[in-house]
Motif scaffolding. Structure first.
Motif, PDB file in Angstrom:
ATOM      1  N   GLY A 132      53.204  25.682  44.952  1.00  0.00           N
ATOM      2  CA  GLY A 132      53.062  27.140  45.027  1.00  0.00           C
ATOM      3  C   GLY A 132      54.300  27.881  44.584  1.00  0.00           C
ATOM      4  N   GLY A 133      54.178  29.202  44.563  1.00  0.00           N
ATOM      5  CA  GLY A 133      55.298  30.057  44.167  1.00  0.00           C
ATOM      6  C   GLY A 133      54.802  31.475  43.970  1.00  0.00           C
ATOM      7  N   SER A 134      55.741  32.359  43.652  1.00  0.00           N
ATOM      8  CA  SER A 134      55.380  33.760  43.418  1.00  0.00           C
ATOM      9  C   SER A 134      56.060  34.259  42.149  1.00  0.00           C
ATOM     10  CB  SER A 134      55.827  34.621  44.608  1.00  0.00           C
ATOM     11  OG  SER A 134      55.615  35.994  44.319  1.00  0.00           O
ATOM     12  N   ILE A 135      55.262  34.863  41.268  1.00  0.00           N
ATOM     13  CA  ILE A 135      55.804  35.441  40.030  1.00  0.00           C
ATOM     14  C   ILE A 135      55.558  36.945  40.079  1.00  0.00           C
ATOM     15  CG2 ILE A 135      55.626  35.472  37.505  1.00  0.00           C
ATOM     16  CD1 ILE A 135      54.731  32.558  37.596  1.00  0.00           C
ATOM     17  N   LEU A 165      48.356  39.860  31.105  1.00  0.00           N
ATOM     18  CA  LEU A 165      48.894  38.505  31.272  1.00  0.00           C
ATOM     19  C   LEU A 165      49.033  38.167  32.762  1.00  0.00           C
ATOM     20  CD1 LEU A 165      50.153  35.987  29.942  1.00  0.00           C
ATOM     21  CD2 LEU A 165      52.336  37.219  29.879  1.00  0.00           C
ATOM     22  N   THR A 166      49.532  39.124  33.527  1.00  0.00           N
ATOM     23  CA  THR A 166      49.710  38.923  34.976  1.00  0.00           C
ATOM     24  C   THR A 166      48.377  38.581  35.631  1.00  0.00           C
ATOM     25  OG1 THR A 166      51.563  40.471  35.020  1.00  0.00           O
ATOM     26  CG2 THR A 166      50.436  40.082  37.106  1.00  0.00           C
ATOM     27  N   LYS A 167      47.350  39.365  35.317  1.00  0.00           N
ATOM     28  CA  LYS A 167      46.040  39.153  35.956  1.00  0.00           C
ATOM     29  C   LYS A 167      45.437  37.811  35.529  1.00  0.00           C
ATOM     30  CE  LYS A 167      45.195  44.074  36.329  1.00  0.00           C
ATOM     31  NZ  LYS A 167      44.357  45.213  35.941  1.00  0.00           N
ATOM     32  N   GLN A 177      48.116  27.814  44.201  1.00  0.00           N
ATOM     33  CA  GLN A 177      48.853  28.637  45.191  1.00  0.00           C
ATOM     34  C   GLN A 177      50.052  29.342  44.556  1.00  0.00           C
ATOM     35  OE1 GLN A 177      47.235  29.107  48.059  1.00  0.00           O
ATOM     36  NE2 GLN A 177      45.789  27.701  47.090  1.00  0.00           N
ATOM     37  N   ILE A 178      49.936  29.614  43.253  1.00  0.00           N
ATOM     38  CA  ILE A 178      50.953  30.421  42.574  1.00  0.00           C
ATOM     39  C   ILE A 178      50.401  31.839  42.484  1.00  0.00           C
ATOM     40  CG2 ILE A 178      52.302  30.768  40.462  1.00  0.00           C
ATOM     41  CD1 ILE A 178      51.911  27.730  39.916  1.00  0.00           C
ATOM     42  N   ARG A 179      51.061  32.763  43.153  1.00  0.00           N
ATOM     43  CA  ARG A 179      50.630  34.169  43.125  1.00  0.00           C
ATOM     44  C   ARG A 179      51.369  34.886  41.992  1.00  0.00           C
ATOM     45  NH1 ARG A 179      52.115  37.182  46.857  1.00  0.00           N
ATOM     46  NH2 ARG A 179      53.832  35.988  47.733  1.00  0.00           N
ATOM     47  N   VAL A 180      50.641  35.703  41.255  1.00  0.00           N
ATOM     48  CA  VAL A 180      51.247  36.431  40.128  1.00  0.00           C
ATOM     49  C   VAL A 180      50.847  37.898  40.254  1.00  0.00           C
ATOM     50  CG1 VAL A 180      51.634  36.459  37.632  1.00  0.00           C
ATOM     51  CG2 VAL A 180      50.812  34.357  38.721  1.00  0.00           C
ATOM     52  N   ASN A 181      51.832  38.766  40.393  1.00  0.00           N
ATOM     53  CA  ASN A 181      51.561  40.195  40.610  1.00  0.00           C
ATOM     54  C   ASN A 181      52.466  41.050  39.730  1.00  0.00           C
ATOM     55  OD1 ASN A 181      49.590  40.183  42.952  1.00  0.00           O
ATOM     56  ND2 ASN A 181      51.239  38.918  43.809  1.00  0.00           N
ATOM     57  N   ALA A 182      52.053  42.294  39.540  1.00  0.00           N
ATOM     58  CA  ALA A 182      52.828  43.197  38.666  1.00  0.00           C
ATOM     59  C   ALA A 182      53.318  44.418  39.439  1.00  0.00           C
ATOM     60  CB  ALA A 182      51.949  43.652  37.497  1.00  0.00           C
ATOM     61  N   LEU A 183      54.457  44.905  39.002  1.00  0.00           N
ATOM     62  CA  LEU A 183      54.986  46.185  39.494  1.00  0.00           C
ATOM     63  C   LEU A 183      54.892  47.195  38.359  1.00  0.00           C
ATOM     64  CD1 LEU A 183      58.240  45.010  41.318  1.00  0.00           C
ATOM     65  CD2 LEU A 183      56.160  45.901  42.388  1.00  0.00           C
ATOM     66  N   THR A 236      47.204  38.466  45.030  1.00  0.00           N
ATOM     67  CA  THR A 236      47.497  37.972  43.689  1.00  0.00           C
ATOM     68  C   THR A 236      46.693  38.762  42.664  1.00  0.00           C
ATOM     69  OG1 THR A 236      47.955  35.998  42.379  1.00  0.00           O
ATOM     70  CG2 THR A 236      45.794  36.068  43.470  1.00  0.00           C
ATOM     71  N   GLY A 237      47.310  38.967  41.498  1.00  0.00           N
ATOM     72  CA  GLY A 237      46.648  39.745  40.439  1.00  0.00           C
ATOM     73  C   GLY A 237      46.701  41.246  40.681  1.00  0.00           C
ATOM     74  N   ILE A 238      47.518  41.688  41.622  1.00  0.00           N
ATOM     75  CA  ILE A 238      47.545  43.136  41.908  1.00  0.00           C
ATOM     76  C   ILE A 238      48.596  43.854  41.052  1.00  0.00           C
ATOM     77  CG2 ILE A 238      46.856  42.716  44.315  1.00  0.00           C
ATOM     78  CD1 ILE A 238      49.707  44.194  44.893  1.00  0.00           C
ATOM     79  N   THR A 239      48.396  45.158  40.948  1.00  0.00           N
ATOM     80  CA  THR A 239      49.363  46.039  40.298  1.00  0.00           C
ATOM     81  C   THR A 239      49.868  46.998  41.373  1.00  0.00           C
ATOM     82  OG1 THR A 239      48.107  45.916  38.242  1.00  0.00           O
ATOM     83  CG2 THR A 239      49.655  47.743  38.453  1.00  0.00           C
ATOM     84  N   LEU A 240      51.157  46.914  41.669  1.00  0.00           N
ATOM     85  CA  LEU A 240      51.727  47.739  42.743  1.00  0.00           C
ATOM     86  C   LEU A 240      52.529  48.886  42.120  1.00  0.00           C
ATOM     87  CD1 LEU A 240      52.231  48.116  45.792  1.00  0.00           C
ATOM     88  CD2 LEU A 240      54.101  46.477  45.610  1.00  0.00           C
TER      89      LEU A 240
END
Ligand code: NAD
Length: 249
Positions: A132-135, A165-167, A177-183, A236-240
């Motif tokens: 797992g991890g978080s990007i 790409l993030t989504k 279990q790798i979460r990928v989200n955008a700011l 995951t896959g969210i835009t914050l």
């Protein structure tokens, strides 16, 4: 201490007043071992040292796949794991559509979008092995509202590409279990505008922001901390949005 013993790579983290540097300081404060990755080795090392002991400063251009592989290998040698990647390195340019030169299109797309892909490609296999991890990927309000703040249409397009790409990565690597989200920050007071944002325009922008001020690098760093840490374990896959209400949608 939300990131105790986590290893976090933050690209573009050597800019004095930048979002990457603020994020590095915030993550170090929360117990992470931080890798400051930027173009200039001396600046990266200086900034890593300024965070305290146990951090690493590395030079790599995020558009250079081989340099990235070397940097990731150095991180693995040093720490043996990578828990968080913040794809923060970015550049912009204030031009209109008809003024976009081919070489400017290439460099804006390369750093913002290709850089995000190449860094993620280098780090994801490590995260898969670890379980797992978080990007966290830096997009921009410019992607959502079609520019009109500072960066040109090529910047908006690159940052919209970062959202796609993030989504897509979130969907593909969720099972690992790798979460990928955008700011999506609004206008944040850093040096990315290179002194080219005039006071009149700045005041007009502030007038359009419900919270009545431009963003600070720390505002974005705190949102990155949320996405990097287990506080956001089911996201995951969210835009914050981090924009003071500039765009409410
Ligand atoms: P900044 O100019 O202060 O910092 C950018 C950093 O990226 C610098 O340290 C630079 O050396 C580094 N960098 C540039 N090209 C690189 C490359 N090829 N390889 C490695 N490092 C490279 O910018 P900032 O305002 O802190 O922006 C950080 C991120 O946030 C960028 O992706 C930017 O597009 C995004 N963003 C900024 C704002 C804003 O208003 N400042 C708003 C929305 C999104």
């Amino acid at each position: 201490m939300l990131l105790n013993d986590k290893v976090a790579i933050i690209t573009g983290a050597a800019s004095e007043r930048g979002i990457g540097r603020a994020t590095a300081a915030c993550f170090a404060h929360h117990g992470a071992r931080v890798v400051v990755l930027d173009l200039d080795e001396a600046a990266a090392q200086r900034n890593a040292l300024a965070l305290g002991s146990g951090h690493l400063g590395l030079a790599a251009n995020v558009t250079d796949a081989e340099a990235i592989q070397r940097a990731v290998a150095q991180v693995m040698n040093e720490y043996g794991r990578i828990d968080v990647l913040v794809n923060n390195a970015g550049i912009t340019q204030p031009v209109k559509t008809l003024e976009i030169a081919a070489e400017d299109y290439n460099r804006i797309l390369d750093v913002n979008l290709r850089g995000t892909l190449l860094m993620s490609q280098a780090v994801i296999p490590v995260m898969q092995r670890q379980g797992g991890g978080s990007i966290v990927c830096l997009s921009s309000v410019s992607a959502q509202r079609g520019g009109g703040i500072f960066g040109g249409p090529h910047y908006s397009a690159a940052k919209a590409g970062v959202l796609g790409l993030t989504k897509a990565m979130a969907r593909e690597f969720g099972p690992d279990q790798i979460r990928v989200n955008a700011l999506t920050p609004g206008l944040i007071q850093t040096d990315i505008t290179g002194g080219l944002l005039h006071d009149e325009r700045r005041h007009a922008i502030i007038d359009s922001i419900p919270l009545g001020r431009l963003g600070a690098a720390d505002d974005v760093a705190h949102a990155a901390l949320f996405l990097a840490s287990d506080l956001s374990s089911y996201l995951t896959g969210i835009t914050l949005d981090v924009n003071g209400g500039m765009l409410i949608h």
